[in-house]
Write a protein that holds these residues in place. Structure first.
Motif, PDB file in Angstrom:
ATOM      1  N   LEU A   3       4.842  -1.993  -3.276  1.00  0.00           N
ATOM      2  CA  LEU A   3       4.429  -0.603  -3.064  1.00  0.00           C
ATOM      3  C   LEU A   3       3.996  -0.382  -1.622  1.00  0.00           C
ATOM      4  O   LEU A   3       4.317   0.636  -1.014  1.00  0.00           O
ATOM      5  CB  LEU A   3       3.284  -0.224  -4.016  1.00  0.00           C
ATOM      6  CG  LEU A   3       2.643   1.143  -3.778  1.00  0.00           C
ATOM      7  CD1 LEU A   3       3.636   2.262  -4.069  1.00  0.00           C
ATOM      8  CD2 LEU A   3       1.394   1.299  -4.622  1.00  0.00           C
ATOM      9  N   LEU A   4       3.294  -1.344  -1.063  1.00  0.00           N
ATOM     10  CA  LEU A   4       2.794  -1.201   0.301  1.00  0.00           C
ATOM     11  C   LEU A   4       3.925  -1.233   1.327  1.00  0.00           C
ATOM     12  O   LEU A   4       3.796  -0.692   2.420  1.00  0.00           O
ATOM     13  CB  LEU A   4       1.761  -2.275   0.607  1.00  0.00           C
ATOM     14  CG  LEU A   4       0.501  -2.200  -0.260  1.00  0.00           C
ATOM     15  CD1 LEU A   4      -0.400  -3.389  -0.001  1.00  0.00           C
ATOM     16  CD2 LEU A   4      -0.244  -0.892  -0.047  1.00  0.00           C
ATOM     17  N   ASP A  51     -11.502   6.188   7.109  1.00  0.00           N
ATOM     18  CA  ASP A  51     -12.411   6.090   8.249  1.00  0.00           C
ATOM     19  C   ASP A  51     -13.436   4.963   8.106  1.00  0.00           C
ATOM     20  O   ASP A  51     -14.067   4.575   9.092  1.00  0.00           O
ATOM     21  CB  ASP A  51     -13.129   7.423   8.480  1.00  0.00           C
ATOM     22  CG  ASP A  51     -12.188   8.476   9.047  1.00  0.00           C
ATOM     23  OD1 ASP A  51     -11.259   8.108   9.792  1.00  0.00           O
ATOM     24  OD2 ASP A  51     -12.384   9.666   8.743  1.00  0.00           O
ATOM     25  N   ASP A  52     -13.616   4.452   6.890  1.00  0.00           N
ATOM     26  CA  ASP A  52     -14.509   3.310   6.673  1.00  0.00           C
ATOM     27  C   ASP A  52     -13.887   1.988   7.108  1.00  0.00           C
ATOM     28  O   ASP A  52     -14.587   0.975   7.211  1.00  0.00           O
ATOM     29  CB  ASP A  52     -14.886   3.191   5.184  1.00  0.00           C
ATOM     30  CG  ASP A  52     -15.746   4.346   4.703  1.00  0.00           C
ATOM     31  OD1 ASP A  52     -16.548   4.866   5.501  1.00  0.00           O
ATOM     32  OD2 ASP A  52     -15.603   4.720   3.519  1.00  0.00           O
ATOM     33  N   ILE A  53     -12.601   1.988   7.352  1.00  0.00           N
ATOM     34  CA  ILE A  53     -11.898   0.748   7.704  1.00  0.00           C
ATOM     35  C   ILE A  53     -12.065   0.526   9.209  1.00  0.00           C
ATOM     36  O   ILE A  53     -11.190   0.845  10.015  1.00  0.00           O
ATOM     37  CB  ILE A  53     -10.409   0.815   7.288  1.00  0.00           C
ATOM     38  CG1 ILE A  53     -10.276   1.251   5.829  1.00  0.00           C
ATOM     39  CG2 ILE A  53      -9.717  -0.521   7.531  1.00  0.00           C
ATOM     40  CD1 ILE A  53     -11.022   0.374   4.829  1.00  0.00           C
ATOM     41  N   LEU A  57      -2.828   1.854   1.645  1.00  0.00           N
ATOM     42  CA  LEU A  57      -3.491   0.574   1.413  1.00  0.00           C
ATOM     43  C   LEU A  57      -4.930   0.777   0.940  1.00  0.00           C
ATOM     44  O   LEU A  57      -5.375   0.150  -0.025  1.00  0.00           O
ATOM     45  CB  LEU A  57      -3.454  -0.255   2.695  1.00  0.00           C
ATOM     46  CG  LEU A  57      -4.077  -1.635   2.681  1.00  0.00           C
ATOM     47  CD1 LEU A  57      -3.431  -2.523   1.628  1.00  0.00           C
ATOM     48  CD2 LEU A  57      -3.957  -2.281   4.058  1.00  0.00           C
ATOM     49  N   VAL A  58      -5.650   1.663   1.605  1.00  0.00           N
ATOM     50  CA  VAL A  58      -7.042   1.944   1.223  1.00  0.00           C
ATOM     51  C   VAL A  58      -7.096   2.510  -0.188  1.00  0.00           C
ATOM     52  O   VAL A  58      -7.927   2.088  -1.005  1.00  0.00           O
ATOM     53  CB  VAL A  58      -7.707   2.902   2.241  1.00  0.00           C
ATOM     54  CG1 VAL A  58      -9.049   3.406   1.734  1.00  0.00           C
ATOM     55  CG2 VAL A  58      -7.867   2.205   3.583  1.00  0.00           C
ATOM     56  N   ASN A  59      -6.212   3.439  -0.497  1.00  0.00           N
ATOM     57  CA  ASN A  59      -6.157   4.028  -1.835  1.00  0.00           C
ATOM     58  C   ASN A  59      -5.906   2.958  -2.900  1.00  0.00           C
ATOM     59  O   ASN A  59      -6.585   2.918  -3.944  1.00  0.00           O
ATOM     60  CB  ASN A  59      -5.061   5.104  -1.885  1.00  0.00           C
ATOM     61  CG  ASN A  59      -5.066   5.852  -3.185  1.00  0.00           C
ATOM     62  OD1 ASN A  59      -6.116   6.257  -3.673  1.00  0.00           O
ATOM     63  ND2 ASN A  59      -3.890   6.042  -3.753  1.00  0.00           N
ATOM     64  N   GLU A  60      -4.955   2.078  -2.643  1.00  0.00           N
ATOM     65  CA  GLU A  60      -4.626   1.031  -3.616  1.00  0.00           C
ATOM     66  C   GLU A  60      -5.734  -0.021  -3.727  1.00  0.00           C
ATOM     67  O   GLU A  60      -6.025  -0.504  -4.821  1.00  0.00           O
ATOM     68  CB  GLU A  60      -3.289   0.375  -3.260  1.00  0.00           C
ATOM     69  CG  GLU A  60      -2.101   1.300  -3.436  1.00  0.00           C
ATOM     70  CD  GLU A  60      -1.972   1.854  -4.846  1.00  0.00           C
ATOM     71  OE1 GLU A  60      -2.151   1.091  -5.820  1.00  0.00           O
ATOM     72  OE2 GLU A  60      -1.707   3.066  -4.980  1.00  0.00           O
ATOM     73  N   LEU A  61      -6.352  -0.379  -2.618  1.00  0.00           N
ATOM     74  CA  LEU A  61      -7.481  -1.313  -2.662  1.00  0.00           C
ATOM     75  C   LEU A  61      -8.629  -0.709  -3.465  1.00  0.00           C
ATOM     76  O   LEU A  61      -9.269  -1.398  -4.274  1.00  0.00           O
ATOM     77  CB  LEU A  61      -7.956  -1.663  -1.254  1.00  0.00           C
ATOM     78  CG  LEU A  61      -7.130  -2.703  -0.496  1.00  0.00           C
ATOM     79  CD1 LEU A  61      -7.426  -2.646   0.992  1.00  0.00           C
ATOM     80  CD2 LEU A  61      -7.378  -4.102  -1.046  1.00  0.00           C
ATOM     81  N   ASN A  62      -8.902   0.567  -3.255  1.00  0.00           N
ATOM     82  CA  ASN A  62      -9.964   1.242  -4.000  1.00  0.00           C
ATOM     83  C   ASN A  62      -9.697   1.202  -5.497  1.00  0.00           C
ATOM     84  O   ASN A  62     -10.597   0.900  -6.289  1.00  0.00           O
ATOM     85  CB  ASN A  62     -10.114   2.700  -3.539  1.00  0.00           C
ATOM     86  CG  ASN A  62     -10.827   2.811  -2.210  1.00  0.00           C
ATOM     87  OD1 ASN A  62     -11.505   1.893  -1.766  1.00  0.00           O
ATOM     88  ND2 ASN A  62     -10.657   3.945  -1.560  1.00  0.00           N
ATOM     89  N   LYS A  68     -13.416   0.505  -5.857  1.00  0.00           N
ATOM     90  CA  LYS A  68     -14.248   0.851  -4.697  1.00  0.00           C
ATOM     91  C   LYS A  68     -14.000   2.315  -4.348  1.00  0.00           C
ATOM     92  O   LYS A  68     -13.104   2.957  -4.899  1.00  0.00           O
ATOM     93  CB  LYS A  68     -13.875  -0.029  -3.495  1.00  0.00           C
ATOM     94  CG  LYS A  68     -14.009  -1.519  -3.734  1.00  0.00           C
ATOM     95  CD  LYS A  68     -15.407  -1.985  -3.558  1.00  0.00           C
ATOM     96  CE  LYS A  68     -15.455  -3.515  -3.695  1.00  0.00           C
ATOM     97  NZ  LYS A  68     -16.740  -4.060  -3.440  1.00  0.00           N
ATOM     98  N   ASN A  69     -14.752   2.812  -3.380  1.00  0.00           N
ATOM     99  CA  ASN A  69     -14.604   4.205  -2.989  1.00  0.00           C
ATOM    100  C   ASN A  69     -14.714   4.344  -1.473  1.00  0.00           C
ATOM    101  O   ASN A  69     -15.481   5.165  -0.969  1.00  0.00           O
ATOM    102  CB  ASN A  69     -15.657   5.070  -3.699  1.00  0.00           C
ATOM    103  CG  ASN A  69     -15.365   6.543  -3.553  1.00  0.00           C
ATOM    104  OD1 ASN A  69     -14.213   6.931  -3.386  1.00  0.00           O
ATOM    105  ND2 ASN A  69     -16.407   7.354  -3.598  1.00  0.00           N
TER     106      ASN A  69
END
Length: 183
Positions: free
Chosen positions: A61-62, A33-35, A18-23, A28-29
């Motif tokens: 995908l998710l 651990d930022d979540i 999810l973080v990868n796809e949101l980025n 974003k980057n």
């Protein structure tokens, strides 16, 4: 023994994907651990329309893409015949086929699959007379625990806060298997 288990973040390693796809989608980057909050719109500074657009574009995908959380399959499958395993997810009912296909692809065994379309799981856990619930969302864990059901909280950056009630933090499925030993 009756065991309830959440899917995303507990048996499906959804959040790194999810973080990868949101980025990628929002340029974003952030790292996993930022979540530090379950509220991804807040973390990514998104409005409701942007989040809806993302989910429409990446929802499949998710649901299909995550790998299982390490040791989850083996642990859950070791309970087969010894416990009644209910998967309880905030996913919507329209995701049932994809969810079942994902579970089958990775060899999970379960007795019941409940897709609530909501994060409010406490009433369902009580109605099912669960002996324990495994969750990653701190608010859900606290709500379920407040209804008298022990909760095992699988550690994640977004759920690190003081625990109250019958909530126990763990860091792996091997710890969960040591704690839950159905006869």
């Amino acid at each position: 023994m009756r065991i309830g288990i959440d899917i995303d973040g507990v048996i499906a390693n959804t959040f790194p994907l999810l973080v990868n796809e949101l980025n990628r989608f929002f340029d974003k980057n952030l790292s996993y651990d930022d979540i530090i909050s379950y509220d991804l719109a807040k973390i990514y500074n998104l409005n409701e329309d942007q989040l809806t657009e993302f989910i429409q574009a990446k929802g499949s995908l998710l649901q299909d893409g995550p790998l299982p959380v390490p040791q989850a399959v083996d642990c859950i499958n070791n309970w087969r015949g010894k416990a009644y395993v209910v998967l309880i997810s905030a996913r919507f009912e329209k995701a049932r086929d994809r969810t079942q296909q994902w579970l089958e692809r990775y060899g999970f065994h379960w007795d019941e699959l409940i897709l609530l379309g909501s994060h409010d799981k406490a009433d369902t856990c009580v109605q099912l007379k669960l002996d324990v619930f495994i969750e990653d969302n701190l608010n859900n864990a606290l709500q379920v625990s407040s209804r008298g059901i022990p909760v095992i909280l699988l550690d994640a950056p977004y759920n690190r806060a003081p625990l109250i009630g019958q909530v126990q933090r763990v860091h792996s499925w091997s710890q969960i298997c040591e704690i839950i030993t159905p006869g």
